[in-house]
Design a protein around this motif. Structure first.
Motif, short mmCIF file in Angstrom:
data_model
loop_
_atom_site.label_atom_id
_atom_site.label_comp_id
_atom_site.label_asym_id
_atom_site.label_seq_id
_atom_site.Cartn_x
_atom_site.Cartn_y
_atom_site.Cartn_z
N PRO A 35 -10.40 -21.88 13.11
CA PRO A 35 -11.62 -22.70 13.07
C PRO A 35 -11.81 -23.27 11.66
CG PRO A 35 -12.18 -20.36 13.08
CD PRO A 35 -10.69 -20.45 13.26
N ILE A 36 -12.83 -24.07 11.46
CA ILE A 36 -13.03 -24.77 10.20
C ILE A 36 -13.04 -23.83 9.00
CG2 ILE A 36 -15.55 -24.82 10.41
CD1 ILE A 36 -13.28 -27.47 8.71
N ARG A 37 -13.68 -22.67 9.09
CA ARG A 37 -13.72 -21.75 7.95
C ARG A 37 -12.30 -21.30 7.55
NH1 ARG A 37 -18.56 -20.73 10.42
NH2 ARG A 37 -20.36 -20.68 9.04
N LEU A 68 -13.54 -34.71 6.99
CA LEU A 68 -13.79 -33.80 8.10
C LEU A 68 -13.63 -34.57 9.40
CD1 LEU A 68 -16.97 -31.88 6.86
CD2 LEU A 68 -14.60 -31.09 6.83
N ASP A 70 -14.98 -33.71 12.12
CA ASP A 70 -16.27 -33.61 12.80
C ASP A 70 -17.32 -33.18 11.79
OD1 ASP A 70 -18.48 -32.96 14.37
OD2 ASP A 70 -17.31 -31.87 15.87
N ASN A 72 -20.07 -32.02 12.25
CA ASN A 72 -20.72 -30.77 12.65
C ASN A 72 -20.13 -29.58 11.91
OD1 ASN A 72 -22.63 -31.81 14.53
ND2 ASN A 72 -20.97 -32.09 16.00
N ASP A 73 -18.95 -29.75 11.28
CA ASP A 73 -18.31 -28.70 10.49
C ASP A 73 -18.73 -28.72 9.02
OD1 ASP A 73 -16.87 -27.64 12.62
OD2 ASP A 73 -15.14 -28.94 12.28
N ALA A 76 -20.36 -25.37 7.65
CA ALA A 76 -19.38 -24.28 7.59
C ALA A 76 -18.36 -24.52 6.50
CB ALA A 76 -18.69 -24.11 8.95
N PHE A 77 -17.90 -25.76 6.35
CA PHE A 77 -16.97 -26.08 5.27
C PHE A 77 -17.63 -25.79 3.92
CE2 PHE A 77 -15.03 -28.55 1.97
CZ PHE A 77 -13.67 -28.43 2.24
N LYS A 106 -8.90 -29.94 11.15
CA LYS A 106 -10.35 -30.10 11.06
C LYS A 106 -10.78 -30.67 9.71
CE LYS A 106 -11.29 -26.53 14.43
NZ LYS A 106 -11.62 -27.49 15.47
#
Length: 115
Positions: A35-37, A68, A70, A72-73, A76-77, A106
């Motif tokens: 995932p993004i993290r 990015l 998205d 929406n990340d 979190a990024f 991502k």
């Protein structure tokens, strides 16, 4: 002035040192199943390694461009970014949403740093 290339490939070098600056190619996660993290941690670790090979570190970042896939990340990024960045020496930074070359990627990060 000499030019030193690091991680030379067919299409690009992972980093180019010229004078008192190092320019990194856009870095993406090697394990894009994360995932993004996880992808952000990988990318920032790759940046650390390339900067070290060039003779510098993240405290000397001048400019960072983040793409990015998205927005929406974004939060979190930034959590990963905030834990990584040298708070006494933050670079100029831009972050935009853009489709990336591979749909599983991502984020992509490109940096310029002083030596």
């Amino acid at each position: 002035m000499t030019i030193r290339r690091i991680g030379v490939g067919k299409r690009l070098s992972e980093a180019v040192v010229h004078g008192d600056r190092v320019y990194l190619a856009g870095q993406v996660a090697e394990d894009a199943s994360q995932p993004i993290r996880g992808q952000a941690e990988q990318i920032l670790g790759q940046i650390d390694a390339l900067l070290a090979e060039a003779g510098t570190d993240k405290s000397k970042l001048l400019f960072v461009q983040i793409w990015l896939a998205d927005m929406n990340d974004f939060a979190a990024f930034n959590e990963v970014w905030d834990a990584w960045i040298d708070p006494a020496n933050p670079p100029a930074r831009a972050c935009v949403q853009s489709p990336l070359v591979k749909p599983e990627w991502k984020a992509e990060v490109q940096v310029t740093a002083a030596i």
